[in-house]
Scaffold this motif. Structure first.
Motif, PDB file in Angstrom:
ATOM      1  N   SER A 114       0.875  -0.812  -0.088  1.00  0.00           N
ATOM      2  CA  SER A 114      -0.288  -0.312  -0.414  1.00  0.00           C
ATOM      3  C   SER A 114       0.426   1.179   0.166  1.00  0.00           C
ATOM      4  O   SER A 114       0.757   2.247  -0.656  1.00  0.00           O
ATOM      5  CB  SER A 114      -0.798  -0.098   1.503  1.00  0.00           C
ATOM      6  OG  SER A 114      -1.697   1.060   0.864  1.00  0.00           O
ATOM      7  N   ASP A 170      -3.411   7.336   4.506  1.00  0.00           N
ATOM      8  CA  ASP A 170      -2.993   5.916   4.878  1.00  0.00           C
ATOM      9  C   ASP A 170      -2.008   6.154   5.377  1.00  0.00           C
ATOM     10  O   ASP A 170      -1.526   4.889   6.049  1.00  0.00           O
ATOM     11  CB  ASP A 170      -2.656   5.853   3.215  1.00  0.00           C
ATOM     12  CG  ASP A 170      -3.339   5.565   2.417  1.00  0.00           C
ATOM     13  OD1 ASP A 170      -4.768   5.404   2.983  1.00  0.00           O
ATOM     14  OD2 ASP A 170      -3.622   5.235   1.569  1.00  0.00           O
ATOM     15  N   SER A 205       0.087  11.570   5.454  1.00  0.00           N
ATOM     16  CA  SER A 205      -0.958  10.393   4.743  1.00  0.00           C
ATOM     17  C   SER A 205      -0.993   9.574   5.198  1.00  0.00           C
ATOM     18  O   SER A 205      -1.497   9.301   6.356  1.00  0.00           O
ATOM     19  CB  SER A 205       0.054   9.094   3.619  1.00  0.00           C
ATOM     20  OG  SER A 205      -1.127   8.826   2.745  1.00  0.00           O
ATOM     21  N   LEU A 232      -3.281   5.113   9.515  1.00  0.00           N
ATOM     22  CA  LEU A 232      -4.010   4.253   9.113  1.00  0.00           C
ATOM     23  C   LEU A 232      -3.396   2.661   9.084  1.00  0.00           C
ATOM     24  O   LEU A 232      -3.350   2.275  10.516  1.00  0.00           O
ATOM     25  CB  LEU A 232      -4.611   3.593   8.227  1.00  0.00           C
ATOM     26  CG  LEU A 232      -6.376   4.962   8.327  1.00  0.00           C
ATOM     27  CD1 LEU A 232      -6.936   5.147   6.426  1.00  0.00           C
ATOM     28  CD2 LEU A 232      -7.086   4.736   9.241  1.00  0.00           C
TER      29      LEU A 232
END
Length: 513
Positions: free
Chosen positions: A80, A260, A258, A263
């Motif tokens: 990712s 992401d 970011s 997370l």
């Protein structure tokens, strides 16, 4: 009483650290490769888990390192974010989050996992260890030792890999695993284990030495049986201490802004903390001395470990039940054994990497077989069954769920069942109605909540007209408002049914009949 690290416990801790080292070595490498990370990242995590976390931890028996339960998460996170360096930055942040959780005393959550689920987790890991080592014992080493999930990266599963191993076994691996197992069992006998001379070196080390010698002997008497590099330990080439710098990777904080990125950092922190708390409690239950480890301090130790691991190129670190079990069953007395296993990883990987790369994986499979058996002995199933279905069913559900999914999903399913049976038990025991010669005793015990409303209403409705009823709450610590309303309604309608009601032990006033 102050623990004497350099007294009678030193010998036991050093022996245990050797066994843990032998267990940790292939798992560190296997987990790293399975995670899509450089092999050295697993060794770095193992070294930090031993030396740093081991030093800071308040646990006497727990051992930390890279965890198989995080393999899929790490693999997805690297994909990712795009690079391993960006993932390392997320590991650093995850470590800082764990530090905060530890300082906020969040470790207390670890005390709320049901016993049946913890026991099921331990037994399931034992069974997985045994099942996963069967292919390695047969010389089928297509999958890594660190892969603990049911469904594997090559679309096979635990049982299909065993089937392939039976079909395509390497004949040279079988004598090695049998001799290794025999030596481990022999040196585990009390008379041998406690012997002044024979007990100095653990059976696992003798098994490894025998495995290396047998495989070298194949080269002389049976070359076709000799196991090649595919079936041996494979450590990155580190000839001297200065070469370590070329194998260390530093984090890239380029995506720190970011969503992401954060997370992933939070996910790693939370999952690593949960796995740590589960392993910590499980380790305390297996500890022969039944010592309690400070869970919040453990989160601080893990946070420090993960922060450092991310900074120098290591995988996320958690307390790991496989290493912890090997540590306890090998006779560890203090956390010195965990620290020493980390030192062994550091020193031996640099000093004798060429010798370590001669160790057959089938030989290490024998060591893990023994660890797995300790966790999943038949007597454990009998003992849990004797406790009753309320304990046995969540125990079995947890085992089956972990076997056919992975550790974290299986624990989640086990927790749901465990909590259900806890509620069910309290639901049944909070209210009891007994009858003797037309007199009914309605006892409210412990905490009586709205969950008990339906059965209480049903039992009160079944009391025949003209009865004498005693409502007793002397053992009730809390009575929900809904329950109070049910009792008041019963008292109000009792005169219509010619029921005499006597009230005992209530801390508040019920309506008079």
């Amino acid at each position: 009483m102050k623990t004497n690290y350099f007294g009678s416990t030193l010998s036991a801790d050093l022996k245990a650290s050797l066994v843990v080292f032998l267990v940790a070595l292939p798992l560190c490498l296997g987990i790293a490769v399975a995670s899509g990370a450089p092999p050295m990242s697993g060794l770095i995590a193992g070294i930090i888990g031993g030396i740093v976390v081991g030093s800071l931890s308040g646990s006497h028996v727990s051992v930390s390192g890279p965890a198989a339960g995080l393999t899929v998460i790490v693999l997805d996170a690297i994909s990712s974010l795009g690079t391993f360096e960006l993932f390392l930055a997320a590991v650093v942040m995850a470590g800082l989050i764990q530090l905060i959780l530890g300082f906020l005393k969040a470790g207390v959550l670890g005390y709320y996992f049901p016993h049946s689920v913890i026991k099921g987790m331990l037994t399931a890991i034992g069974l997985i260890l045994i099942l996963k080592q069967i292919p390695h014992a047969l010389g089928w080493d297509k999958d890594l030792m660190g892969d603990m999930a049911f469904r594997q990266m090559d679309e096979q599963n635990t049982f299909s890999e065993i089937w392939y191993a039976i079909q395509y076994f390497s004949p040279g691996a079988i004598p090695i695993v049998l001799v290794a197992l025999g030596l481990i069992i022999f040196f585990e006998k009390p008379k041998i284990k406690n012997h002044k001379i024979f007990g100095l070196v653990p059976g696992a080390l003798w098994a490894v030495i025998a495995g290396i010698l047998i495989n070298q002997l194949y080269g002389v008497i049976k070359p076709s049986w000799k196991l090649n590099e595919e079936h041996l330990v494979s450590i990155p080439d580190v000839d001297q201490l200065s070469d370590l710098s070329s194998l260390v990777t530093f984090p890239d904080f380029g995506m720190i802004g970011s969503l992401d990125f954060w997370l992933i950092a939070v996910t790693v922190a939370v999952i690593a903390s949960i796995e740590t708390l589960l392993s910590l409690e499980a380790g305390d239950k297996m500890d022969p001395q039944k010592r309690l480890s400070p869970s919040s301090r453990e989160l601080v130790a893990q946070g420090a470990g993960n922060t450092l691991s991310g900074l120098i190129g290591g995988l996320p670190v958690t307390a790991v039940i496989v290493r912890t079990t090997a540590n306890i069953t090998s006779g560890a007395k203090t956390k010195l054994s965990a620290v020493c296993h980390g030192i062994l990883l550091l020193v031996l990987v640099i000093g004798i990497a060429e010798l370590l790369n001669l160790i057959p994986l089938s030989c290490l499979a024998a060591v893990l077989f023994f660890v797995g058996y300790k966790l999943a002995k038949p007597s454990i199933f009998v003992h849990e069954y004797e406790k009753g279905l309320n304990q046995f069913l969540p125990f079995m559900v947890t085992i089956i769920a972990i076997l056919f999914t992975d550790l974290l999903i299986g624990i989640g399913i086990g927790m749901i069942f465990g909590i259900f049976f806890v509620i069910r038990t309290n639901y049944q025991k909070s209210v009891s109605v007994t009858e003797l010669d037309g007199m009914f005793l309605v006892k409210l015990q412990k905490d009586v909540s709205f969950l008990n409303k339906a059965p209480l209403m049903k039992r009160l409705a079944e009391i025949p007209n003209g009865s004498e009823v005693v409502l007793n709450a002397s053992r009730a610590r809390f009575i929900d408002h809904d329950i109070q309303e049910v009792l008041n309604d019963f008292i109000e309608t009792s005169t219509d049914k010619n029921i005499t009601v006597t009230i005992e032990g209530f801390n508040y006033k019920l309506k008079e009949s």
